[in-house]
Design a protein around this motif. Structure first.
Motif, PDB file in Angstrom:
ATOM      1  N   PHE A 169       0.815  -1.148  -0.064  1.00 41.10           N
ATOM      2  CA  PHE A 169      -0.062  -0.021   0.071  1.00 41.10           C
ATOM      3  C   PHE A 169       0.941   1.288   0.098  1.00 41.10           C
ATOM      4  O   PHE A 169       1.782   1.608   0.939  1.00 41.10           O
ATOM      5  CB  PHE A 169      -0.825   0.073   1.230  1.00 41.10           C
ATOM      6  N   LEU A 170       0.752   2.014  -0.998  1.00 41.61           N
ATOM      7  CA  LEU A 170       1.535   3.353  -1.087  1.00 41.61           C
ATOM      8  C   LEU A 170       0.511   4.475  -0.886  1.00 41.61           C
ATOM      9  O   LEU A 170      -0.350   4.519  -1.647  1.00 41.61           O
ATOM     10  CB  LEU A 170       2.142   3.471  -2.635  1.00 41.61           C
ATOM     11  N   VAL A 171       0.863   5.207   0.125  1.00 44.17           N
ATOM     12  CA  VAL A 171      -0.257   6.317   0.675  1.00 44.17           C
ATOM     13  C   VAL A 171       0.689   7.678   0.890  1.00 44.17           C
ATOM     14  O   VAL A 171       1.545   7.496   1.390  1.00 44.17           O
ATOM     15  CB  VAL A 171      -0.921   5.815   1.793  1.00 44.17           C
ATOM     16  N   SER A 172      -0.069   8.770   0.858  1.00 43.19           N
ATOM     17  CA  SER A 172       0.488   9.836   1.146  1.00 43.19           C
ATOM     18  C   SER A 172      -0.670  10.507   1.928  1.00 43.19           C
ATOM     19  O   SER A 172      -1.888  10.679   1.575  1.00 43.19           O
ATOM     20  CB  SER A 172       1.051  10.707   0.060  1.00 43.19           C
ATOM     21  N   ILE A 173      -0.088  11.476   2.973  1.00 45.05           N
ATOM     22  CA  ILE A 173      -0.875  12.266   3.719  1.00 45.05           C
ATOM     23  C   ILE A 173      -0.515  13.556   4.388  1.00 45.05           C
ATOM     24  O   ILE A 173       0.714  13.704   4.381  1.00 45.05           O
ATOM     25  CB  ILE A 173      -1.576  11.562   5.081  1.00 45.05           C
ATOM     26  N   PRO A 174      -1.190  14.688   4.160  1.00 46.74           N
ATOM     27  CA  PRO A 174      -0.559  15.799   5.097  1.00 46.74           C
ATOM     28  C   PRO A 174      -0.154  15.663   6.702  1.00 46.74           C
ATOM     29  O   PRO A 174      -1.345  15.210   7.092  1.00 46.74           O
ATOM     30  CB  PRO A 174      -1.526  17.139   4.603  1.00 46.74           C
ATOM     31  N   ARG A 175       0.713  15.884   7.064  1.00 46.33           N
ATOM     32  CA  ARG A 175       0.851  15.807   8.795  1.00 46.33           C
ATOM     33  C   ARG A 175       0.177  17.188   9.360  1.00 46.33           C
ATOM     34  O   ARG A 175       0.484  18.208   8.843  1.00 46.33           O
ATOM     35  CB  ARG A 175       2.412  15.737   8.993  1.00 46.33           C
ATOM     36  N   GLY A 176       0.009  16.822  10.480  1.00 45.40           N
ATOM     37  CA  GLY A 176      -0.760  17.798  11.347  1.00 45.40           C
ATOM     38  C   GLY A 176      -1.917  17.237  12.267  1.00 45.40           C
ATOM     39  O   GLY A 176      -1.987  16.027  12.415  1.00 45.40           O
ATOM     40  N   GLU A 177      -2.750  18.174  12.719  1.00 44.10           N
ATOM     41  CA  GLU A 177      -3.643  17.772  13.635  1.00 44.10           C
ATOM     42  C   GLU A 177      -4.899  18.666  13.297  1.00 44.10           C
ATOM     43  O   GLU A 177      -4.831  19.707  13.056  1.00 44.10           O
ATOM     44  CB  GLU A 177      -3.342  18.369  15.242  1.00 44.10           C
ATOM     45  N   GLY A 178      -6.125  17.896  13.679  1.00 44.87           N
ATOM     46  CA  GLY A 178      -7.431  18.427  13.575  1.00 44.87           C
ATOM     47  C   GLY A 178      -7.992  18.612  12.105  1.00 44.87           C
ATOM     48  O   GLY A 178      -7.269  18.205  11.009  1.00 44.87           O
ATOM     49  N   ALA A 179      -9.080  18.910  11.936  1.00 45.05           N
ATOM     50  CA  ALA A 179      -9.923  18.943  10.578  1.00 45.05           C
ATOM     51  C   ALA A 179     -10.377  20.344  10.518  1.00 45.05           C
ATOM     52  O   ALA A 179     -10.840  20.875  11.430  1.00 45.05           O
ATOM     53  CB  ALA A 179     -10.836  17.972  10.351  1.00 45.05           C
ATOM     54  N   SER A 180     -10.326  20.687   9.095  1.00 36.88           N
ATOM     55  CA  SER A 180     -10.622  22.266   8.834  1.00 36.88           C
ATOM     56  C   SER A 180     -10.937  22.249   7.236  1.00 36.88           C
ATOM     57  O   SER A 180     -11.019  21.313   6.489  1.00 36.88           O
ATOM     58  CB  SER A 180      -9.720  23.182   9.226  1.00 36.88           C
TER      59      SER A 180
END
Length: 204
Positions: free
Chosen positions: A135-146
């Motif tokens: 599984f190759l996946v990318s996400i932005p790092r951080g906290e919370g939703a907006s």
């Protein structure tokens, strides 16, 4: 009933798909990760969830790995079909992913998935993979939703996760991280290659 954050984000992409395709054409941002995946999967088939314009699928297929291209945004589907590509409409939250596959690719997509749906999507990915597949996946790092407003003026839902949170979520779904890469600093993108480790998967 009010549309979900994911559905509202899809509508934003419907309106800017052509501009997005032009702006990202030839992008090599994830070239190293895609090369690693192609080397790890010398034969078989990959599923790409959220193919967008299809540039990453093009790179994988140029490296010899066939890709089932999918997207939930009709404008991206139409764009790829106009290029002569086969693309299926697929909602990773509500649809069956098919398989088993030798790899699943999900780049620049998971940030648009609400936290309540994350574990469901990751388990579906694990169930769609052969044991030992990738599984190759990318996400932005951080906290919370907006909600983020892009340069186009369209709004996009983004749910951020810390590296530790996301790696734990992968492991909990039976996807063991084997390689990671990330932007410098406390935010930016995280890229992960994880391997399907559940010997008890329904794809045995």
């Amino acid at each position: 009933m009010e549309a979900s954050p994911n559905a509202r984000t899809v509508q934003s992409y419907e309106e800017i798909a052509a501009d997005y395709a032009r702006e990202t054409s030839g992008s090599g941002v994830l070239a190293e990760a895609l090369t690693r995946l192609a080397e790890a999967v010398p034969a078989g088939q990959a599923l790409e969830i959220g193919s967008g314009p299809g540039w990453d699928a093009d790179r994988l297929e140029d490296a010899g790995l066939p890709v089932r291209r999918t997207d939930i945004t009709q404008a991206f589907i139409d764009l790829q079909r106009a290029r002569g590509k086969d693309v299926d409409r697929l909602d990773a939250i509500s649809d069956d992913l098919g398989g088993p596959y030798d790899a699943v690719v999900m780049l620049h997509v998971l940030q648009h998935v609400e936290p309540k749906d994350l574990s469901t999507v990751l388990r579906k990915v694990a169930d769609a993979l052969r044991p030992g597949a990738w599984f190759l996946v990318s996400i932005p790092r951080g906290e919370g939703a907006s909600w983020e407003v892009g340069e186009s003026g369209r709004r996009y839902y983004r749910a951020l996760r810390t590296k530790a949170e996301f790696l734990d979520a992968l492991s909990g779904a039976g996807l063991e991280p084997e390689w990671t890469d990330q932007s410098p600093g406390d935010d930016g993108w995280l890229v992960v290659m994880a391997q399907q480790r559940w010997s008890g998967s329904s794809n045995d």
